[in-house]
Scaffold this motif. Structure first.
Motif, PDB file in Angstrom:
ATOM      1  N   PRO A 134      53.552   7.791  16.037  1.00  0.00           N
ATOM      2  CA  PRO A 134      52.816   7.268  17.400  1.00  0.00           C
ATOM      3  C   PRO A 134      51.449   7.178  16.945  1.00  0.00           C
ATOM      4  O   PRO A 134      50.524   6.366  17.412  1.00  0.00           O
ATOM      5  CB  PRO A 134      52.963   8.512  18.356  1.00  0.00           C
ATOM      6  CG  PRO A 134      53.489   9.594  17.539  1.00  0.00           C
ATOM      7  CD  PRO A 134      54.185   9.023  16.053  1.00  0.00           C
ATOM      8  N   TYR A 135      50.736   7.745  15.954  1.00  0.00           N
ATOM      9  CA  TYR A 135      49.274   7.828  15.458  1.00  0.00           C
ATOM     10  C   TYR A 135      49.099   6.345  15.094  1.00  0.00           C
ATOM     11  O   TYR A 135      48.009   5.849  15.247  1.00  0.00           O
ATOM     12  CB  TYR A 135      48.695   8.856  14.540  1.00  0.00           C
ATOM     13  CG  TYR A 135      49.123  10.377  15.408  1.00  0.00           C
ATOM     14  CD1 TYR A 135      48.119  10.601  16.149  1.00  0.00           C
ATOM     15  CD2 TYR A 135      50.047  11.226  14.899  1.00  0.00           C
ATOM     16  CE1 TYR A 135      47.978  12.097  16.640  1.00  0.00           C
ATOM     17  CE2 TYR A 135      50.188  12.246  15.628  1.00  0.00           C
ATOM     18  CZ  TYR A 135      49.140  12.859  16.362  1.00  0.00           C
ATOM     19  OH  TYR A 135      49.152  14.190  16.918  1.00  0.00           O
ATOM     20  N   CYS A 136      50.014   6.170  14.107  1.00  0.00           N
ATOM     21  CA  CYS A 136      49.760   4.791  13.336  1.00  0.00           C
ATOM     22  C   CYS A 136      49.958   3.729  14.285  1.00  0.00           C
ATOM     23  O   CYS A 136      49.099   2.651  14.226  1.00  0.00           O
ATOM     24  CB  CYS A 136      50.802   4.783  12.177  1.00  0.00           C
ATOM     25  SG  CYS A 136      50.452   6.018  10.849  1.00  0.00           S
ATOM     26  N   ILE A 137      50.886   3.682  15.160  1.00  0.00           N
ATOM     27  CA  ILE A 137      51.091   2.763  16.145  1.00  0.00           C
ATOM     28  C   ILE A 137      49.740   2.312  16.748  1.00  0.00           C
ATOM     29  O   ILE A 137      49.245   1.329  16.908  1.00  0.00           O
ATOM     30  CB  ILE A 137      52.205   2.846  17.023  1.00  0.00           C
ATOM     31  CG1 ILE A 137      53.463   2.909  16.091  1.00  0.00           C
ATOM     32  CG2 ILE A 137      52.248   2.013  18.201  1.00  0.00           C
ATOM     33  CD1 ILE A 137      54.780   3.588  16.995  1.00  0.00           C
ATOM     34  N   GLU A 138      49.067   3.395  17.345  1.00  0.00           N
ATOM     35  CA  GLU A 138      48.060   3.608  18.215  1.00  0.00           C
ATOM     36  C   GLU A 138      46.638   2.889  17.466  1.00  0.00           C
ATOM     37  O   GLU A 138      46.141   1.949  17.692  1.00  0.00           O
ATOM     38  CB  GLU A 138      47.324   4.571  18.768  1.00  0.00           C
ATOM     39  CG  GLU A 138      46.366   4.804  19.902  1.00  0.00           C
ATOM     40  CD  GLU A 138      46.797   4.103  21.029  1.00  0.00           C
ATOM     41  OE1 GLU A 138      45.731   3.650  21.567  1.00  0.00           O
ATOM     42  OE2 GLU A 138      47.660   3.445  21.294  1.00  0.00           O
ATOM     43  N   LEU A 139      46.702   3.469  16.437  1.00  0.00           N
ATOM     44  CA  LEU A 139      45.422   3.212  15.383  1.00  0.00           C
ATOM     45  C   LEU A 139      45.394   1.767  14.863  1.00  0.00           C
ATOM     46  O   LEU A 139      44.623   1.037  14.980  1.00  0.00           O
ATOM     47  CB  LEU A 139      45.293   4.199  14.387  1.00  0.00           C
ATOM     48  CG  LEU A 139      44.802   5.489  14.601  1.00  0.00           C
ATOM     49  CD1 LEU A 139      45.029   6.289  13.390  1.00  0.00           C
ATOM     50  CD2 LEU A 139      43.323   5.571  15.404  1.00  0.00           C
ATOM     51  N   MET A 174      46.310  12.316  20.178  1.00  0.00           N
ATOM     52  CA  MET A 174      45.341  11.513  19.655  1.00  0.00           C
ATOM     53  C   MET A 174      44.029  12.632  19.250  1.00  0.00           C
ATOM     54  O   MET A 174      43.413  12.184  18.381  1.00  0.00           O
ATOM     55  CB  MET A 174      44.830  10.393  20.206  1.00  0.00           C
ATOM     56  CG  MET A 174      45.796   9.219  20.245  1.00  0.00           C
ATOM     57  SD  MET A 174      46.567   8.569  18.480  1.00  0.00           S
ATOM     58  CE  MET A 174      44.947   7.675  17.957  1.00  0.00           C
ATOM     59  N   LYS A 175      43.826  13.135  20.027  1.00  0.00           N
ATOM     60  CA  LYS A 175      42.726  14.137  19.914  1.00  0.00           C
ATOM     61  C   LYS A 175      42.535  15.110  18.712  1.00  0.00           C
ATOM     62  O   LYS A 175      41.812  15.630  17.929  1.00  0.00           O
ATOM     63  CB  LYS A 175      42.506  15.154  20.885  1.00  0.00           C
ATOM     64  CG  LYS A 175      42.075  14.557  22.351  1.00  0.00           C
ATOM     65  CD  LYS A 175      41.856  15.508  23.519  1.00  0.00           C
ATOM     66  CE  LYS A 175      41.808  14.465  24.798  1.00  0.00           C
ATOM     67  NZ  LYS A 175      41.876  15.308  25.913  1.00  0.00           N
ATOM     68  N   LYS A 176      44.093  15.187  18.162  1.00  0.00           N
ATOM     69  CA  LYS A 176      44.338  16.087  16.962  1.00  0.00           C
ATOM     70  C   LYS A 176      43.972  15.229  15.842  1.00  0.00           C
ATOM     71  O   LYS A 176      43.626  16.155  14.813  1.00  0.00           O
ATOM     72  CB  LYS A 176      45.917  16.279  16.868  1.00  0.00           C
ATOM     73  CG  LYS A 176      46.472  17.639  18.010  1.00  0.00           C
ATOM     74  CD  LYS A 176      47.771  17.707  17.700  1.00  0.00           C
ATOM     75  CE  LYS A 176      48.096  18.851  18.942  1.00  0.00           C
ATOM     76  NZ  LYS A 176      49.499  19.260  18.573  1.00  0.00           N
ATOM     77  N   LEU A 177      43.670  14.138  15.936  1.00  0.00           N
ATOM     78  CA  LEU A 177      43.186  13.438  14.557  1.00  0.00           C
ATOM     79  C   LEU A 177      41.707  13.790  14.165  1.00  0.00           C
ATOM     80  O   LEU A 177      41.369  13.941  13.084  1.00  0.00           O
ATOM     81  CB  LEU A 177      43.137  11.956  14.948  1.00  0.00           C
ATOM     82  CG  LEU A 177      44.473  11.229  15.070  1.00  0.00           C
ATOM     83  CD1 LEU A 177      44.212   9.795  15.294  1.00  0.00           C
ATOM     84  CD2 LEU A 177      45.317  11.501  13.668  1.00  0.00           C
ATOM     85  N   ALA A 178      40.864  14.460  15.160  1.00  0.00           N
ATOM     86  CA  ALA A 178      39.663  15.221  14.927  1.00  0.00           C
ATOM     87  C   ALA A 178      39.945  16.212  13.690  1.00  0.00           C
ATOM     88  O   ALA A 178      38.996  16.508  12.948  1.00  0.00           O
ATOM     89  CB  ALA A 178      39.010  15.510  16.085  1.00  0.00           C
ATOM     90  N   ARG A 179      41.106  16.822  13.617  1.00  0.00           N
ATOM     91  CA  ARG A 179      41.438  17.953  12.728  1.00  0.00           C
ATOM     92  C   ARG A 179      41.495  17.293  11.341  1.00  0.00           C
ATOM     93  O   ARG A 179      41.461  18.189  10.117  1.00  0.00           O
ATOM     94  CB  ARG A 179      42.724  18.462  13.141  1.00  0.00           C
ATOM     95  CG  ARG A 179      42.702  19.526  14.315  1.00  0.00           C
ATOM     96  CD  ARG A 179      43.983  19.722  14.823  1.00  0.00           C
ATOM     97  NE  ARG A 179      43.964  20.507  16.017  1.00  0.00           N
ATOM     98  CZ  ARG A 179      44.929  21.016  16.785  1.00  0.00           C
ATOM     99  NH1 ARG A 179      46.171  21.020  15.960  1.00  0.00           N
ATOM    100  NH2 ARG A 179      44.768  21.418  17.779  1.00  0.00           N
ATOM    101  N   LEU A 180      41.341  15.953  10.902  1.00  0.00           N
ATOM    102  CA  LEU A 180      41.488  15.449   9.600  1.00  0.00           C
ATOM    103  C   LEU A 180      39.993  16.059   9.098  1.00  0.00           C
ATOM    104  O   LEU A 180      40.065  15.982   7.648  1.00  0.00           O
ATOM    105  CB  LEU A 180      41.432  14.017   9.723  1.00  0.00           C
ATOM    106  CG  LEU A 180      42.934  13.299  10.351  1.00  0.00           C
ATOM    107  CD1 LEU A 180      42.935  11.695  10.318  1.00  0.00           C
ATOM    108  CD2 LEU A 180      44.004  13.766   8.889  1.00  0.00           C
ATOM    109  N   LYS A 181      39.144  16.149   9.891  1.00  0.00           N
ATOM    110  CA  LYS A 181      37.897  16.702   9.153  1.00  0.00           C
ATOM    111  C   LYS A 181      38.078  17.874   8.225  1.00  0.00           C
ATOM    112  O   LYS A 181      37.559  18.208   7.415  1.00  0.00           O
ATOM    113  CB  LYS A 181      36.725  16.817  10.095  1.00  0.00           C
ATOM    114  CG  LYS A 181      36.226  15.332  10.646  1.00  0.00           C
ATOM    115  CD  LYS A 181      35.142  15.688  11.802  1.00  0.00           C
ATOM    116  CE  LYS A 181      34.886  14.434  12.407  1.00  0.00           C
ATOM    117  NZ  LYS A 181      34.143  14.403  13.378  1.00  0.00           N
ATOM    118  N   ARG A 182      39.089  18.578   8.827  1.00  0.00           N
ATOM    119  CA  ARG A 182      39.412  20.126   8.209  1.00  0.00           C
ATOM    120  C   ARG A 182      40.256  19.819   6.844  1.00  0.00           C
ATOM    121  O   ARG A 182      39.825  20.244   6.223  1.00  0.00           O
ATOM    122  CB  ARG A 182      40.194  20.872   9.140  1.00  0.00           C
ATOM    123  CG  ARG A 182      40.609  21.945   8.562  1.00  0.00           C
ATOM    124  CD  ARG A 182      40.551  23.181   9.249  1.00  0.00           C
ATOM    125  NE  ARG A 182      40.585  24.609   8.557  1.00  0.00           N
ATOM    126  CZ  ARG A 182      41.441  25.421   9.147  1.00  0.00           C
ATOM    127  NH1 ARG A 182      42.011  25.414  10.145  1.00  0.00           N
ATOM    128  NH2 ARG A 182      41.625  26.643   8.438  1.00  0.00           N
TER     129      ARG A 182
END
Length: 101
Positions: A56-61, A4-12
């Protein structure tokens, strides 16, 4: 791979493709706004779709968003079973392509 920490990379991605990403975020916000369907119903649909696509990202979010919108354990369980039925139903109906007439 899933973190989930990789979602911070969406800022890039926002920085590298600002126009497209701004349009994506606007679309996403519009889709999940209250309308003919309530926010909780939209999030339960999103949970079922996420389970079906197995992201898995969508499930969690969307699980968190559904909870924040007021979804109960029972509603999440039913959404999961709807997802399971759709996946199973797709396999069953596509089995008709296995048999010649």
């Amino acid at each position: 791979m899933f973190d989930m920490k990789k979602l911070a990379r969406l800022k890039r991605l926002d920085a590298l493709a600002p126009d497209a990403m701004q349009q994506f975020w606007s679309f996403d916000n519009a889709v999940f706004s209250e309308g003919a369907l309530s926010g909780v119903h939209k999030q339960l649909i999103a949970v079922a779709v996420a389970l079906t696509t197995q992201c898995p990202y969508c499930i969690e979010l969307h699980k968190k968003a559904a909870r924040n919108a007021g979804a109960s354990d029972e509603q999440l369980a039913e959404a999961a079973l709807v997802a399971a039925a759709i996946r199973a139903g797709g396999a069953i109906t596509h089995s008709t392509h296995l048999f010649d007439e």
